[in-house]
Design a protein around this motif. Structure first.
Motif, mmCIF file in Angstrom:
data_model
loop_
_atom_site.group_PDB
_atom_site.id
_atom_site.type_symbol
_atom_site.label_atom_id
_atom_site.label_comp_id
_atom_site.label_asym_id
_atom_site.label_seq_id
_atom_site.Cartn_x
_atom_site.Cartn_y
_atom_site.Cartn_z
ATOM 1 N N GLU A 73 0.840 -1.192 0.000
ATOM 2 C CA GLU A 73 0.000 0.000 0.000
ATOM 3 C C GLU A 73 0.872 1.238 0.000
ATOM 4 O O GLU A 73 2.090 1.165 0.204
ATOM 5 C CB GLU A 73 -0.884 0.009 1.253
ATOM 6 N N HIS A 75 0.554 5.808 0.795
ATOM 7 C CA HIS A 75 -0.255 6.950 1.237
ATOM 8 C C HIS A 75 0.118 8.149 0.365
ATOM 9 O O HIS A 75 1.156 8.795 0.600
ATOM 10 C CB HIS A 75 -0.011 7.214 2.716
ATOM 11 N N GLN A 80 4.470 8.509 6.701
ATOM 12 C CA GLN A 80 3.978 7.685 7.815
ATOM 13 C C GLN A 80 5.173 7.154 8.589
ATOM 14 O O GLN A 80 6.047 6.481 8.005
ATOM 15 C CB GLN A 80 3.129 6.527 7.307
ATOM 16 N N HIS A 124 4.614 0.152 0.696
ATOM 17 C CA HIS A 124 5.071 -0.588 1.879
ATOM 18 C C HIS A 124 4.061 -1.657 2.262
ATOM 19 O O HIS A 124 2.867 -1.573 1.948
ATOM 20 C CB HIS A 124 5.300 0.378 3.050
ATOM 21 N N LEU A 127 1.955 -2.682 8.822
ATOM 22 C CA LEU A 127 2.772 -2.848 10.028
ATOM 23 C C LEU A 127 2.870 -4.327 10.391
ATOM 24 O O LEU A 127 1.848 -5.016 10.498
ATOM 25 C CB LEU A 127 2.134 -2.073 11.179
#
Ligand SMILES: NC(=O)N[C@@H](O)C(=O)O
Ligand code: NI
Length: 161
Positions: A73, A75, A80, A124, A127
């Motif tokens: 994904e 942003h 971030q 990326h 998490l």
């Protein structure tokens, strides 16, 4: 399935994707009457014209290696940062952009005391802690407009170590 090996996280290796946050080398300032080293202004924070900075807490369920990744994904509207709030192993997956799609992925294993700031628009993985408690402070854009683009890979890959 394509296999990749994780690399140690260094500022140099991560430079195309953002910054590594760590108290390494000489501090930029010594403050508090000599009791504190300040590693000053070490991340290029970017929240776009419509957004503002926010700090959130993420408590992510631990995963394990080998780790299969099928989605990356990004942003488009902001950076971030992921700052561990406990000592635990975690995995960072990033990839360069190639005509609006992720290119060859790279994986990194941060050392204790390392955090990352993903530059705006960097592909990326989500998490990915590898142990409990999976707790991170996350500094990213808060805004009223969408800020998430997901790309489901034609060829998922596995991080084997
Ligand atoms: N979607 C979300 O808030 N988290 C992701 O951005 C991530 O990088 O984990
Ligand atoms: Ni993200």
């Amino acid at each position: 399935m394509r296999e990749i090996r994780a690399e140690p996280l260094t500022a140099e290796a991560f430079a195309p994707f953002g910054e590594v946050l760590e108290a390494a080398g000489a501090p930029d300032k010594v403050i508090n009457a000599g009791w504190c080293d300040r590693f000053h202004d070490r991340a290029a924070l970017d929240f776009g014209p419509e957004g503002r900075a926010g700090i959130s807490l993420f408590r992510a369920r631990p995963r394990s290696l080998p780790y299969e990744c099928g989605m990356l994904e990004r942003h488009p509207e902001g950076s971030q940062a992921f700052l561990p709030m406990a000592d635990m192993a975690w995995l960072v997956i990033v990839a360069p952009d190639e005509d609006g799609r992720p290119g060859a992925p790279r994986a990194f294993l941060p050392a204790p005391g390392q955090g990352i700031n993903l530059a705006r628009g960097t592909w990326h993985g989500v998490l990915t802690p590898l142990a409990e408690p999976g707790l991170f402070a996350v500094v990213d854009r808060i805004g009223a407009t969408p800020n998430l683009q997901e790309h489901f890979l034609d060829a998922p890959f596995v991080v084997i170590s």
